[in-house]
Design a protein around this motif. Sequence first.
Motif, PDB file in Angstrom:
ATOM      1  N   THR A  53       0.870  -1.178   0.000  1.00 23.84           N
ATOM      2  CA  THR A  53       0.000   0.000   0.000  1.00 23.84           C
ATOM      3  C   THR A  53       0.907   1.229   0.000  1.00 23.84           C
ATOM      4  N   PRO A  54       0.846   2.052  -1.046  1.00 21.57           N
ATOM      5  CA  PRO A  54       1.784   3.175  -1.157  1.00 21.57           C
ATOM      6  C   PRO A  54       1.790   4.114   0.046  1.00 21.57           C
ATOM      7  N   SER A  55       0.647   4.287   0.714  1.00 25.10           N
ATOM      8  CA  SER A  55       0.596   5.304   1.778  1.00 25.10           C
ATOM      9  C   SER A  55       1.177   4.849   3.116  1.00 25.10           C
ATOM     10  N   VAL A  79      11.832   4.377  -3.360  1.00 24.56           N
ATOM     11  CA  VAL A  79      11.939   5.840  -3.316  1.00 24.56           C
ATOM     12  C   VAL A  79      12.571   6.346  -4.615  1.00 24.56           C
ATOM     13  N   ARG A  80      12.113   7.500  -5.044  1.00 21.98           N
ATOM     14  CA  ARG A  80      12.725   8.123  -6.221  1.00 21.98           C
ATOM     15  C   ARG A  80      12.981   9.591  -5.890  1.00 21.98           C
ATOM     16  N   ASP A  81      13.709  10.273  -6.744  1.00 18.95           N
ATOM     17  CA  ASP A  81      13.980  11.698  -6.545  1.00 18.95           C
ATOM     18  C   ASP A  81      12.677  12.395  -6.115  1.00 18.95           C
ATOM     19  N   LYS A 205       1.153   3.660 -15.182  1.00 17.24           N
ATOM     20  CA  LYS A 205       2.562   3.681 -14.745  1.00 17.24           C
ATOM     21  C   LYS A 205       3.424   4.117 -15.920  1.00 17.24           C
ATOM     22  N   GLY A 206       4.113   5.234 -15.717  1.00 13.08           N
ATOM     23  CA  GLY A 206       4.974   5.743 -16.788  1.00 13.08           C
ATOM     24  C   GLY A 206       4.267   6.764 -17.659  1.00 13.08           C
ATOM     25  N   ARG A 207       3.459   7.603 -17.019  1.00 17.18           N
ATOM     26  CA  ARG A 207       2.776   8.669 -17.770  1.00 17.18           C
ATOM     27  C   ARG A 207       3.773   9.773 -18.129  1.00 17.18           C
TER      28      ARG A 207
END
Length: 242
Positions: A53-55, A79-81, A205-207
């Motif tokens: 769950t992302p949150s 995690v990303r920038d 995903k990847g917009r």
Amino acid sequence: MGVVVNARVTWQRSEAEGKPEEELDVERGRLGEENVRDLMPKTLEGQITMEKTPSYFVTREAPARIYAMSRDTKLIVVVRDPVTRAISDYTQTLSKKPDIPTFESLTFKNRTTGLIDTSWSAIQIGIYAKHLDNWLQFFPMSQILFVSGERLISDPAGELGRVQDFLGLKRIITDKHFYFNQTKGFPCLKKAEGSSKPHCLGKTKGRTHPNIDPEVVQRLRDFYRPFNMKFYQMTGHNFGWD
Ligand SMILES: Nc1ncnc2c1ncn2[C@@H]1O[C@H](COP(=O)(O)OS(=O)(=O)O)[C@@H](OP(=O)(O)O)[C@H]1O
């Protein structure tokens, strides 16, 4: 990636229950730890159950609840920038609500003074050091793996190698499982479990991200720099965002 490739791993994805994630988070909060277990798929001896769950990472109550359910739980966070993350987050909201204000106007409390609105969730979520602090009150760093979102794209097998090692699994997923899909612009699986067909992540995903005023991007970079440094220090890993 939401696709089971290793039979030792079973997967629980909150959306699979047919409700929006936010609703489920609230519901889980009310349910209590024991019932969260009931929501998990049945696991055989020697199998690992994963839940995503992302949150969770940014939910204040999550560490205590997960600790109460099982203090041995291994935690994996992608995690990303944080600047790209904020723009990606905004892009996702924009796709659902096209009438929201611009990214630039939501970023600032006061554009003239350059004061950043840290209460905006798209910005708040990227302050990783602060969220990690909250988890470290309950779990040691050795139980938390931070996966680099950037490397997950540039070297998925390498990053998945780290995940498998962390979970104590044999390195079953290797380079051979991936190919770069030119149309999608991302790596995809050559074949998913139980299928002979290639599998890419879905359309959401990847917009393509909107172009953001470079000055605003720079201001955000400056804002996140000290938090990123702290995060590198805490994790012992330089993610290379600065
Ligand atoms: N292989 C592959 N294919 C497609 N997309 C990939 C892949 N690996 C990582 N990514 C990045 O994953 C980003 C979307 O993840 P989410 O943040 O939506 O995941 S989550 O379900 O909310 O946790 C998504 O962010 P955006 O580019 O902003 O859409 C991607 O950059």
